[in-house]
Design an enzyme around this catalytic site. Structure first.
Site, PDB file in Angstrom:
ATOM      1  N   ARG A  68      36.020  -4.861  28.313  1.00  0.00           N
ATOM      2  CA  ARG A  68      35.988  -5.215  29.736  1.00  0.00           C
ATOM      3  C   ARG A  68      37.385  -5.213  30.352  1.00  0.00           C
ATOM      4  NH1 ARG A  68      34.731 -10.660  32.897  1.00  0.00           N
ATOM      5  NH2 ARG A  68      33.797  -9.761  34.783  1.00  0.00           N
ATOM      6  N   HIS A  72      38.531  -3.213  33.676  1.00  0.00           N
ATOM      7  CA  HIS A  72      39.138  -3.861  34.843  1.00  0.00           C
ATOM      8  C   HIS A  72      40.573  -3.411  35.076  1.00  0.00           C
ATOM      9  CE1 HIS A  72      36.164  -7.353  35.756  1.00  0.00           C
ATOM     10  NE2 HIS A  72      35.530  -6.268  35.359  1.00  0.00           N
ATOM     11  N   ASP A  80      46.968   1.345  34.342  1.00  0.00           N
ATOM     12  CA  ASP A  80      48.420   1.173  34.427  1.00  0.00           C
ATOM     13  C   ASP A  80      48.880  -0.173  33.881  1.00  0.00           C
ATOM     14  OD1 ASP A  80      47.448  -0.567  36.309  1.00  0.00           O
ATOM     15  OD2 ASP A  80      48.627   0.212  37.988  1.00  0.00           O
ATOM     16  N   ASN A 100      38.097 -11.428  38.167  1.00  0.00           N
ATOM     17  CA  ASN A 100      38.886 -11.614  36.942  1.00  0.00           C
ATOM     18  C   ASN A 100      39.123 -13.081  36.587  1.00  0.00           C
ATOM     19  OD1 ASN A 100      39.232  -8.873  36.387  1.00  0.00           O
ATOM     20  ND2 ASN A 100      41.068  -8.709  37.676  1.00  0.00           N
ATOM     21  N   HIS A 200      27.419  -3.395  28.480  1.00  0.00           N
ATOM     22  CA  HIS A 200      26.824  -4.732  28.443  1.00  0.00           C
ATOM     23  C   HIS A 200      25.861  -4.899  27.268  1.00  0.00           C
ATOM     24  CE1 HIS A 200      27.845  -5.680  32.955  1.00  0.00           C
ATOM     25  NE2 HIS A 200      28.903  -5.581  32.183  1.00  0.00           N
ATOM     26  N   THR A 201      25.858  -3.955  26.365  1.00  0.00           N
ATOM     27  CA  THR A 201      25.181  -4.124  25.080  1.00  0.00           C
ATOM     28  C   THR A 201      25.913  -5.179  24.256  1.00  0.00           C
ATOM     29  OG1 THR A 201      24.537  -3.021  23.017  1.00  0.00           O
ATOM     30  CG2 THR A 201      26.528  -2.223  24.055  1.00  0.00           C
ATOM     31  N   ASP A 248      23.167  -8.840  26.465  1.00  0.00           N
ATOM     32  CA  ASP A 248      22.051  -8.164  25.791  1.00  0.00           C
ATOM     33  C   ASP A 248      21.541  -9.123  24.732  1.00  0.00           C
ATOM     34  OD1 ASP A 248      20.364  -6.697  24.167  1.00  0.00           O
ATOM     35  OD2 ASP A 248      21.801  -5.083  23.769  1.00  0.00           O
TER      36      ASP A 248
HETATM   37  C1  HEM Z   1      28.236  -1.967  36.975  1.00  0.00           C
HETATM   38  C2  HEM Z   1      29.065  -2.871  37.417  1.00  0.00           C
HETATM   39  C3  HEM Z   1      29.488  -4.050  36.607  1.00  0.00           C
HETATM   40  C4  HEM Z   1      29.404  -5.358  36.977  1.00  0.00           C
HETATM   41  C5  HEM Z   1      28.898  -5.880  38.315  1.00  0.00           C
HETATM   42  C6  HEM Z   1      29.883  -6.151  35.880  1.00  0.00           C
HETATM   43  C7  HEM Z   1      29.971  -7.534  35.893  1.00  0.00           C
HETATM   44  C8  HEM Z   1      30.191  -8.304  34.764  1.00  0.00           C
HETATM   45  C9  HEM Z   1      30.091  -9.738  34.731  1.00  0.00           C
HETATM   46  C10 HEM Z   1      29.757 -10.630  35.918  1.00  0.00           C
HETATM   47  C11 HEM Z   1      30.328 -10.131  33.455  1.00  0.00           C
HETATM   48  C12 HEM Z   1      30.321 -11.565  32.927  1.00  0.00           C
HETATM   49  C13 HEM Z   1      31.636 -12.230  33.269  1.00  0.00           C
HETATM   50  C14 HEM Z   1      31.635 -13.723  33.077  1.00  0.00           C
HETATM   51  O1  HEM Z   1      30.586 -14.359  33.171  1.00  0.00           O
HETATM   52  O2  HEM Z   1      32.736 -14.280  32.863  1.00  0.00           O
HETATM   53  C15 HEM Z   1      30.602  -8.942  32.679  1.00  0.00           C
HETATM   54  C16 HEM Z   1      30.909  -8.921  31.356  1.00  0.00           C
HETATM   55  C17 HEM Z   1      31.235  -7.775  30.657  1.00  0.00           C
HETATM   56  N1  HEM Z   1      31.394  -6.510  31.189  1.00  0.00           N
HETATM   57 FE1  HEM Z   1      30.795  -5.911  32.984  1.00  0.00          FE
HETATM   58  N2  HEM Z   1      30.243  -5.322  34.861  1.00  0.00           N
HETATM   59  C18 HEM Z   1      30.041  -4.029  35.256  1.00  0.00           C
HETATM   60  C19 HEM Z   1      30.333  -2.885  34.542  1.00  0.00           C
HETATM   61  C20 HEM Z   1      30.972  -2.888  33.317  1.00  0.00           C
HETATM   62  C21 HEM Z   1      31.556  -1.727  32.694  1.00  0.00           C
HETATM   63  C22 HEM Z   1      31.606  -0.343  33.291  1.00  0.00           C
HETATM   64  C23 HEM Z   1      32.081  -2.142  31.491  1.00  0.00           C
HETATM   65  C24 HEM Z   1      32.817  -1.361  30.459  1.00  0.00           C
HETATM   66  C25 HEM Z   1      32.731  -0.069  30.298  1.00  0.00           C
HETATM   67  C26 HEM Z   1      31.789  -3.548  31.375  1.00  0.00           C
HETATM   68  C27 HEM Z   1      32.061  -4.325  30.286  1.00  0.00           C
HETATM   69  C28 HEM Z   1      31.745  -5.669  30.173  1.00  0.00           C
HETATM   70  C29 HEM Z   1      31.786  -6.400  28.922  1.00  0.00           C
HETATM   71  C30 HEM Z   1      32.052  -5.814  27.549  1.00  0.00           C
HETATM   72  C31 HEM Z   1      31.488  -7.739  29.228  1.00  0.00           C
HETATM   73  C32 HEM Z   1      31.479  -8.935  28.279  1.00  0.00           C
HETATM   74  C33 HEM Z   1      32.888  -9.504  28.220  1.00  0.00           C
HETATM   75  C34 HEM Z   1      33.074 -10.710  27.319  1.00  0.00           C
HETATM   76  O3  HEM Z   1      32.145 -11.164  26.669  1.00  0.00           O
HETATM   77  O4  HEM Z   1      34.217 -11.218  27.301  1.00  0.00           O
HETATM   78  N3  HEM Z   1      31.152  -3.975  32.507  1.00  0.00           N
HETATM   79  N4  HEM Z   1      30.524  -7.844  33.517  1.00  0.00           N
END
Ligand code: HEM
Ligand code: NAG
Length: 331
Positions: A68, A72, A80, A100, A200-201, A248
Site C-alpha cells: 500500500r 500511495h 518519488d 494516509n 486487497h487480497t 479479504d
Molecule cells: C481502488 C481504490 C482504493 C481504495 C479506495 C483503497 C482504500 C483502502 C483503505 C480505506 C484501506 C484501509 C486503510 C485503513 O483502514 O487504515 C486500504 C488498505 C490497503 N490497500 Fe487499498 N485502496 C484502493 C486501492 C489499492 C491499490 C491499487 C493497492 C495496491 C496495489 C492497495 C493496497 C492496499 C493494501 C495492501 C491495504 C492493506 C494495508 C495494511 O494492512 O496495512 N489499495 N485501502
C-alpha cells in the site's frame, strides 16, 4: 566555432547550433532498468529481499502495508519517495493527508532496509523510491503472489506533494465513476484498476473506515456484517475506531484471487471494494478474475510494473536521499 563566412557554411552552422541547443535543453530521457545498479550496488535486490522477508516474519501484516505504501507513493506525483518524507512545520507533507494519516504504515521498515542497502553498497547510492518499489514487489512474492521484474533508477523528490496526495488518492466512500476517473488520470483502464484492487487480497482496514458499511449498508452479506459489529460498535470511540478487519476474510496474509470471490459474495468491508461488483460496468472483470487466478496474477504483475513507471524522477532530477525521512541538506 569560428563565425562562418559563406552562406552555405552559415546554414550548417545554424543547423549545428539548433542541434546542440536541443540536446542540451532536453532533459535526459533516462528510463528505469532492472540493471541500473549492476555496478554501483549489485546486491541491492538480495539485500531488500532478505530485509523485507524478515520484516514480514516479524509481523505478517507488514507485506500488505508495504504494498500500500508503494501505491500511495506512486499515485501522488509519481514514484518519488515523497510519502516517506515526514511532515515538518515548514513543509507539511503527504503523511498527514486524509487517506494516509493514522493509516499508511511501514516507514520504519523502509528506513531499516535503506540502512542495510547503504551498508552493503558502501554509501547512499540507491534511492528510497527504488527501495520501496523493490520491497513492494518482494512483499507480493513473499505473500505468495506473482513475481515480476521491477525496473529501477528512480530518484527521490526533494519535497512532498501534499496537495496531490489530498486530491489524487482514492477514498473508500467513493463511487465507481470517481474511482475509475482517478485511475484513468494515471493511465489505468478499468481492467487494470480492478486488477490493482486485487491487492486487497491482503491486509486490514480499521473500524473507523468500515463502521458505516457494516451498520448501514444493504449491499453487504448480513451475516458477515453482523459478525463484525461486536468489535466495531455503531458509535465512534478512540479504542474501537482502530479495530482491524481483514479486507479479504479468507486469507489476509496470503496473496491470491480469493478477494474477487469475497467481492462477489459481498463480504467486503470497504464500500470502494463493493462498488466494482454492484451491477456496474466492472462486474464482468471481477467475475473473470475470480474464475482465473492466472489471468489475475499476470494482469496484477503488469499493472504493478506500470504503477512503478508513473513519472519517476531520473537522470539528474531530484536526489538520492540519505535519510528517507528528510531531504538531503544543501551544502
Ligand atoms: C481502488 C481504490 C482504493 C481504495 C479506495 C483503497 C482504500 C483502502 C483503505 C480505506 C484501506 C484501509 C486503510 C485503513 O483502514 O487504515 C486500504 C488498505 C490497503 N490497500 Fe487499498 N485502496 C484502493 C486501492 C489499492 C491499490 C491499487 C493497492 C495496491 C496495489 C492497495 C493496497 C492496499 C493494501 C495492501 C491495504 C492493506 C494495508 C495494511 O494492512 O496495512 N489499495 N485501502
Ligand atoms: C446509519 O445511518 C443513519 C441515518 O443516516 C445515521 O444517523 C447513522 O449515524 C448511521 N450509522 C452509522 C454507524 O454510520
Amino acid at each position: 566555432m569560428a563565425i562562418p563566412s559563406s552562406s552555405k557554411q552559415y546554414n550548417i552552422f545554424l543547423i549545428l547550433l539548433i542541434f546542440f541547443t536541443t540536446i542540451l535543453t532536453t532533459p535526459v530521457l533516462a528510463h528505469l532498468s532492472v540493471g541500473f545498479y549492476a555496478s554501483t550496488c549489485p546486491s541491492v535486490f538480495d539485500t531488500v529481499r532478505s530485509a523485507t522477508r524478515s520484516a514480514i516474519n516479524r509481523e505478517a501484516r507488514m507485506g500488505a502495508s508495504l504494498i500500500r505504501l508503494f501505491f500511495h507513493d506512486c499515485f501522488v506525483n509519481g514514484c518519488d519517495g515523497g510519502i516517506l518524507l515526514v511532515d515538518t512545520t515548514e513543509v507539511p507533507g503527504e503523511q498527514s493527508t486524509l487517506h494516509n494519516a493514522n493509516s499508511v504504515r511501514g516507514f520504519e521498515v523502509i528506513d531499516n532496509i535503506k540502512t542495510q542497502v547503504d551498508r552493503a553498497c558502501g554509501g547512499s547510492v540507491v534511492s528510497c523510491a527504488d527501495i520501496l518499489a523493490i520491497a513492494a514487489r518482494d512483499s507480493v512474492v513473499e505473500l505468495g503472489g506473482p513475481s515480476y521484474s521491477i525496473p529501477v533508477g528512480r530518484r527521490d523528490a526533494r519535497a512532498p506533494s501534499r496537495a496531490q496526495a489530498e486530491s489524487d488518492l482514492p477514498g473508500f466512500n467513493e463511487d465507481l465513476r470517481l474511482l475509475l476517473s482517478k485511475f484513468s488520470a494515471k493511465g489505468f483502464n478499468p481492467q487494470e484498476m480492478v486488477a490493482l484492487s486485487g491487492a486487497h487480497t491482503v491486509g486490514q482496514a480499521q473500524c473507523a473506515v468500515y463502521r458505516e458499511r457494516i451498520w448501514n449498508d444493504t449491499n453487504i452479506d448480513p451475516t458477515y456484517a453482523e459478525s463484525l459489529r461486536g468489535n466495531c460498535p455503531s458509535t465512534a470511540d478512540p479504542a474501537s475506531d482502530r479495530v482491524l478487519a481483514p479486507l479479504d476474510p479468507q486469507s489476509p496474509n496470503r496473496f491470491g484471487n480469493s478477494y474477487f470471490q469475497a467481492v462477489i459474495n459481498r463480504k467486503t468491508v470497504l464500500r470502494s471494494d463493493q462498488v466494482i461488483f454492484d451491477g456496474g460496468s466492472t462486474d464482468n472483470i471481477v467475475r473473470g478474475y475470480s474464475n482465473s487466478p492466472t489471468t489475475f496474477s499476470t494482469d496484477f504483475a503488469n499493472a504493478m510494473v506500470k504503477m512503478g513507471n508513473l513519472s519517476p524522477l531520473t537522470g539528474t532530477q531530484g536526489e538520492i536521499r540519505r535519510d528517507c525521512k528528510r531531504p538531503n541538506k544543501i551544502c
